[in-house]
Design an enzyme around this catalytic site. Sequence first.
Site, PDB file in Angstrom:
ATOM      1  N   LYS A  69       0.410 -14.145  10.903  1.00 38.18           N
ATOM      2  CA  LYS A  69       0.509 -14.270  12.370  1.00 38.18           C
ATOM      3  C   LYS A  69      -0.709 -15.020  12.929  1.00 38.18           C
ATOM      4  CE  LYS A  69       0.622  -9.762  12.898  1.00 38.18           C
ATOM      5  NZ  LYS A  69       0.549  -9.299  11.489  1.00 38.18           N
ATOM      6  N   ARG A  91       4.056  -3.513  19.186  1.00 34.14           N
ATOM      7  CA  ARG A  91       4.152  -2.984  17.825  1.00 34.14           C
ATOM      8  C   ARG A  91       4.883  -1.652  17.778  1.00 34.14           C
ATOM      9  NH1 ARG A  91      -0.485  -4.639  13.707  1.00 34.14           N
ATOM     10  NH2 ARG A  91      -1.207  -6.077  15.242  1.00 34.14           N
ATOM     11  N   ARG A 121      -8.613 -11.725   1.788  1.00 35.15           N
ATOM     12  CA  ARG A 121      -8.970 -12.414   3.037  1.00 35.15           C
ATOM     13  C   ARG A 121     -10.464 -12.268   3.348  1.00 35.15           C
ATOM     14  NH1 ARG A 121      -5.765 -10.915   8.288  1.00 35.15           N
ATOM     15  NH2 ARG A 121      -6.356  -8.832   7.622  1.00 35.15           N
ATOM     16  N   ARG A 125     -12.738  -7.675   6.581  1.00 37.03           N
ATOM     17  CA  ARG A 125     -12.425  -6.774   7.694  1.00 37.03           C
ATOM     18  C   ARG A 125     -12.477  -5.309   7.253  1.00 37.03           C
ATOM     19  NH1 ARG A 125      -7.146  -8.961  10.836  1.00 37.03           N
ATOM     20  NH2 ARG A 125      -6.561  -6.797  10.536  1.00 37.03           N
ATOM     21  N   ARG A 181      -1.494   0.757   6.815  1.00 31.55           N
ATOM     22  CA  ARG A 181      -0.973  -0.263   7.742  1.00 31.55           C
ATOM     23  C   ARG A 181       0.464  -0.624   7.402  1.00 31.55           C
ATOM     24  NH1 ARG A 181      -5.542  -4.442   6.729  1.00 31.55           N
ATOM     25  NH2 ARG A 181      -4.442  -5.909   8.095  1.00 31.55           N
TER      26      ARG A 181
HETATM   27  P1  AP5 Z   1      -3.435 -13.821   8.520  1.00 30.05           P
HETATM   28  O1  AP5 Z   1      -2.970 -15.047   9.202  1.00 30.05           O
HETATM   29  O2  AP5 Z   1      -4.794 -13.316   8.845  1.00 30.05           O
HETATM   30  O3  AP5 Z   1      -2.324 -12.661   8.648  1.00 30.05           O
HETATM   31  P2  AP5 Z   1      -1.964 -11.705   9.872  1.00 30.05           P
HETATM   32  O4  AP5 Z   1      -0.482 -11.570   9.916  1.00 30.05           O
HETATM   33  O5  AP5 Z   1      -2.672 -12.152  11.100  1.00 30.05           O
HETATM   34  O6  AP5 Z   1      -2.560 -10.355   9.292  1.00 30.05           O
HETATM   35  P3  AP5 Z   1      -3.421  -9.224  10.028  1.00 30.05           P
HETATM   36  O7  AP5 Z   1      -4.047  -8.428   8.914  1.00 30.05           O
HETATM   37  O8  AP5 Z   1      -4.337  -9.793  11.047  1.00 30.05           O
HETATM   38  O9  AP5 Z   1      -2.294  -8.390  10.700  1.00 30.05           O
HETATM   39  P4  AP5 Z   1      -2.403  -6.948  11.228  1.00 30.05           P
HETATM   40  O10 AP5 Z   1      -1.192  -6.846  12.027  1.00 30.05           O
HETATM   41  O11 AP5 Z   1      -2.590  -5.929  10.160  1.00 30.05           O
HETATM   42  O12 AP5 Z   1      -3.812  -6.925  11.986  1.00 30.05           O
HETATM   43  P5  AP5 Z   1      -4.207  -7.068  13.532  1.00 30.05           P
HETATM   44  O13 AP5 Z   1      -5.525  -7.696  13.578  1.00 30.05           O
HETATM   45  O14 AP5 Z   1      -3.100  -7.645  14.296  1.00 30.05           O
HETATM   46  O15 AP5 Z   1      -3.347 -14.090   6.937  1.00 30.05           O
HETATM   47  C1  AP5 Z   1      -3.790 -13.123   6.009  1.00 30.05           C
HETATM   48  C2  AP5 Z   1      -4.402 -13.817   4.766  1.00 30.05           C
HETATM   49  O16 AP5 Z   1      -3.372 -14.542   4.097  1.00 30.05           O
HETATM   50  C3  AP5 Z   1      -5.499 -14.834   5.080  1.00 30.05           C
HETATM   51  O17 AP5 Z   1      -6.450 -14.806   4.070  1.00 30.05           O
HETATM   52  C4  AP5 Z   1      -4.771 -16.196   5.087  1.00 30.05           C
HETATM   53  O18 AP5 Z   1      -5.620 -17.254   4.697  1.00 30.05           O
HETATM   54  C5  AP5 Z   1      -3.680 -15.939   4.051  1.00 30.05           C
HETATM   55  N1  AP5 Z   1      -2.421 -16.636   4.366  1.00 30.05           N
HETATM   56  C6  AP5 Z   1      -1.833 -16.753   5.589  1.00 30.05           C
HETATM   57  N2  AP5 Z   1      -0.665 -17.422   5.491  1.00 30.05           N
HETATM   58  C7  AP5 Z   1      -0.512 -17.703   4.162  1.00 30.05           C
HETATM   59  C8  AP5 Z   1       0.520 -18.362   3.414  1.00 30.05           C
HETATM   60  N3  AP5 Z   1       1.608 -18.861   4.015  1.00 30.05           N
HETATM   61  N4  AP5 Z   1       0.362 -18.457   2.073  1.00 30.05           N
HETATM   62  C9  AP5 Z   1      -0.746 -17.954   1.450  1.00 30.05           C
HETATM   63  N5  AP5 Z   1      -1.740 -17.324   2.101  1.00 30.05           N
HETATM   64  C10 AP5 Z   1      -1.618 -17.196   3.443  1.00 30.05           C
HETATM   65  O19 AP5 Z   1      -4.325  -5.529  13.950  1.00 30.05           O
HETATM   66  C11 AP5 Z   1      -5.327  -4.726  13.348  1.00 30.05           C
HETATM   67  C12 AP5 Z   1      -5.140  -3.279  13.760  1.00 30.05           C
HETATM   68  O20 AP5 Z   1      -5.312  -3.142  15.188  1.00 30.05           O
HETATM   69  C13 AP5 Z   1      -3.734  -2.692  13.483  1.00 30.05           C
HETATM   70  O21 AP5 Z   1      -3.608  -2.204  12.160  1.00 30.05           O
HETATM   71  C14 AP5 Z   1      -3.694  -1.547  14.509  1.00 30.05           C
HETATM   72  O22 AP5 Z   1      -4.425  -0.426  14.070  1.00 30.05           O
HETATM   73  C15 AP5 Z   1      -4.441  -2.149  15.709  1.00 30.05           C
HETATM   74  N6  AP5 Z   1      -3.486  -2.797  16.632  1.00 30.05           N
HETATM   75  C16 AP5 Z   1      -3.374  -4.123  16.908  1.00 30.05           C
HETATM   76  N7  AP5 Z   1      -2.374  -4.347  17.780  1.00 30.05           N
HETATM   77  C17 AP5 Z   1      -1.830  -3.129  18.061  1.00 30.05           C
HETATM   78  C18 AP5 Z   1      -0.751  -2.694  18.868  1.00 30.05           C
HETATM   79  N8  AP5 Z   1      -0.006  -3.592  19.553  1.00 30.05           N
HETATM   80  N9  AP5 Z   1      -0.467  -1.370  18.906  1.00 30.05           N
HETATM   81  C19 AP5 Z   1      -1.210  -0.462  18.214  1.00 30.05           C
HETATM   82  N10 AP5 Z   1      -2.249  -0.804  17.436  1.00 30.05           N
HETATM   83  C20 AP5 Z   1      -2.551  -2.127  17.340  1.00 30.05           C
HETATM   84 MG    MG Z   2      -4.154 -11.325  12.353  1.00 31.00          MG
END
Ligand code: AP5
Ligand code: MG
Length: 226
Positions: free
Chosen positions: A13, A88, A127, A160, A171
């Site tokens: 994402k 979410r 990552r 992270r 997660r």
């Molecule tokens: P990346 O692009 O970073 O993936 P991502 O989908 O953004 O993964 P996140 O870990 O950020 O998602 P998340 O939902 O767990 O975390 P968030 O910060 O939103 O890519 C990941 C890796 O893969 C990188 O190394 C990249 O280089 C590689 N990659 C990417 N695309 C690739 C491809 N096509 N091929 C190969 N490699 C690839 O949320 C964190 C926490 O915050 C949540 O767990 C929750 O506790 C809280 N939170 C956030 N929003 C809410 C909400 N709305 N409600 C409640 N809690 C929330």
């Molecule tokens: Mg992300």
Amino acid sequence: MILILFGPPGAGKGTQGSRIVEACGVPKISTGEIFRDLAAAKTELGLTAKSYWSTGKLVPDEIVVGLVKERIAKADCAKGFILDGFPRTVSQAETFDIMLSQSGNKLDGVIDFEANVDELVRRLSGRRTCDNCGATFHIITLPPKVDGLCDYCGSELIQRNDDNPESIRTRLKEYSSKTEPVINYYVSNGLLHRVDADRLPDVVFNEVLELLKTVNCGASKEALVG
Ligand code: AP5
Ligand code: MG
């Protein structure tokens, strides 16, 4: 354009979202990034939220919804925005619909990035993120030119807090029990576009660009032609 980037942890994402920002010129709002910034600033809300996200649990709806409402009311969102990681839960999706109708706006689409679980774990475990500019790398598939340092600003790369095996497991469980049901919510109103994110980032982005042609993206013709 108002767009939601949906999908499990590690689906890409953030990676795809940064590219969409370049193509469409609207801000990307990542609730995860907001939480990490608030925690780094050691605000009370930030530390409360960190007690959830650092273990992999979802942050309570009332905290998330308040922050999103405040953020999308800012001037830079007047022409649209992209949400990364919100909503979410079904309750967040319902509240977001109310927010949009109260402001006279409408959602243009939801892009659901999907990848298999082994690939997600591999991506999250490897990552590394720049502590300064937020650029994302992967120790195997997208390594920085100099080990441990950001290609763009030279700052230190960090892992992270929630990218450890136990938090990753939590997660993924939170995603399947509380977040996946949101997919049906958007299928039922015809806004969901599924993208196979188990492919190279450029291949995934080409498909995203095709989708953006169908929504009110505001991207330049050149960007969309790709
Ligand atoms: P990346 O692009 O970073 O993936 P991502 O989908 O953004 O993964 P996140 O870990 O950020 O998602 P998340 O939902 O767990 O975390 P968030 O910060 O939103 O890519 C990941 C890796 O893969 C990188 O190394 C990249 O280089 C590689 N990659 C990417 N695309 C690739 C491809 N096509 N091929 C190969 N490699 C690839 O949320 C964190 C926490 O915050 C949540 O767990 C929750 O506790 C809280 N939170 C956030 N929003 C809410 C909400 N709305 N409600 C409640 N809690 C929330
Ligand atoms: Mg992300």
